[in-house]
Design a protein around this motif. Structure first.
Motif, PDB file in Angstrom:
ATOM      1  N   ASP A  38       0.812  -1.224   0.000  1.00 31.86           N
ATOM      2  CA  ASP A  38       0.000   0.000   0.000  1.00 31.86           C
ATOM      3  C   ASP A  38       0.837   1.261   0.000  1.00 31.86           C
ATOM      4  N   LEU A  42       0.972   3.447  -3.085  1.00 31.38           N
ATOM      5  CA  LEU A  42      -0.316   3.635  -3.743  1.00 31.38           C
ATOM      6  C   LEU A  42      -1.042   4.822  -3.113  1.00 31.38           C
ATOM      7  N   ALA A  65      -4.162   4.613  -0.716  1.00 28.73           N
ATOM      8  CA  ALA A  65      -4.152   3.389   0.083  1.00 28.73           C
ATOM      9  C   ALA A  65      -3.245   3.556   1.288  1.00 28.73           C
ATOM     10  N   ILE A  88      -4.745  -1.741   1.129  1.00 33.60           N
ATOM     11  CA  ILE A  88      -5.149  -1.528  -0.264  1.00 33.60           C
ATOM     12  C   ILE A  88      -6.630  -1.856  -0.435  1.00 33.60           C
TER      13      ILE A  88
END
Length: 291
Positions: free
Chosen positions: A189, A192, A195, A215
């Motif tokens: 995560d 991202l 996330a 995530i």
């Protein structure tokens, strides 16, 4: 608003072992929070501060990020990082990056020198090399894993920092070596956006824990949305996001700072290493709740 207009939280990862002392990490984080206090007090932008703090965490070798990362099952070191500027929502990230000292510096290069948000693998390596970032010449001698696999189903480690500066700007940065004994190519995560890392004009967040669950729950983005639309406090929003992570079977922690300087650092794992520069100027550090 309190008398001090700036605040900051940094973490060295969620999930601590009962039979291990983390005093060295606590002392290091406390010292970094003190350095960050001086930088913010001198008027440095939140974005620059979170990058510098995470760089120091990466290069210390004390955490599962940067120098302290562990190899994947092919005995290679693939690292992830992300950085985000809340004022503009500009963001940069690298994933499965190899051969460079500081993934967070590479993430900022992605943000500032490309039209993209994330570069992965050899593309991230190429950008870092062309940018002149410090390379790791001999991985076997440079990396000194800060942790070994334990009895957790997914053993993890991450570092991160969130800050509010004197001008009210928010920023977040996160870096990790990923889960221990991970499958080659695995991305968690951390890099991202939404996330594991997020910053806007309301809140900045950095997550740590079992990335697959962060995530699947869009943890950072969910917490930010609850602040924006439900007008929850950073702590309330982060705790709700962690409940969703827990519902899916994961654990970890989230650090956050809001536009008014309020901080949050809840976790649902076995502790979380963190240090806090509170809006009143106090600095606290430890592996338990800092209330």
């Amino acid at each position: 608003m309190t008398s001090n207009p700036f605040s900051l939280v940094l973490h060295g990862g969620a999930g601590v072992l009962a039979d291990r002392s983390y005093q060295k990490e606590i002392d290091h984080m406390r010292a970094l929070a003190g350095e960050a206090k001086e930088m913010l007090g001198d008027g440095m932008a939140a974005l620059d501060v979170v990058e510098r703090v995470v760089y120091a965490l990466e290069t210390s070798g004390l955490y599962v990020a940067g120098k302290g990362s562990s190899p994947n099952t092919d005995n290679r070191y693939e690292l992830d990082a992300a950085i985000m500027d809340g004022a503009t929502r500009n963001a940069g990230a690298v994933a499965a990056m190899e051969g460079f000292v500081s993934p967070i510096q590479a993430a900022r290069k992605v943000m500032e020198t490309t039209p993209h948000v994330m570069l992965a693998g050899w593309g991230a390596n190429k950008l870092a090399r062309e940018a002149g970032l410090e390379a790791v010449d001999d991985p076997k001698s440079y990396y000194k894993p800060a942790a070994v696999p334990d009895n957790r189903a997914i053993a993890t480690g991450t570092v991160g920092c969130v800050a509010r500066d004197r001008d009210g700007r928010l920023a977040a940065a996160t870096s990790t070596g990923g889960t221990l004994k991970k499958t080659p190519g695995r991305v968690g995560d951390c890099p991202l956006i939404g996330a594991g890392t997020w910053a806007d004009q309301e809140i900045a967040l950095s997550c740590t824990g079992q990335g697959e669950y962060f995530i699947r729950s869009l943890a950072a983005g969910t917490a930010a949305a609850r602040v924006r639309y439900l007008h929850e406090s950073p702590d309330e929003a982060c705790r709700w996001a962690l409940k969703d992570v827990k519902r899916l079977g994961g654990d970890g922690g989230i650090i956050a700072v809001g536009r008014d300087g309020r901080v949050a650092y809840p976790y649902n794992s076995e502790g979380m290493k963190c240090a806090v520069l509170h809006a009143d100027g106090r600095i606290t550090a430890g592996v338990q709740d800092q209330t």
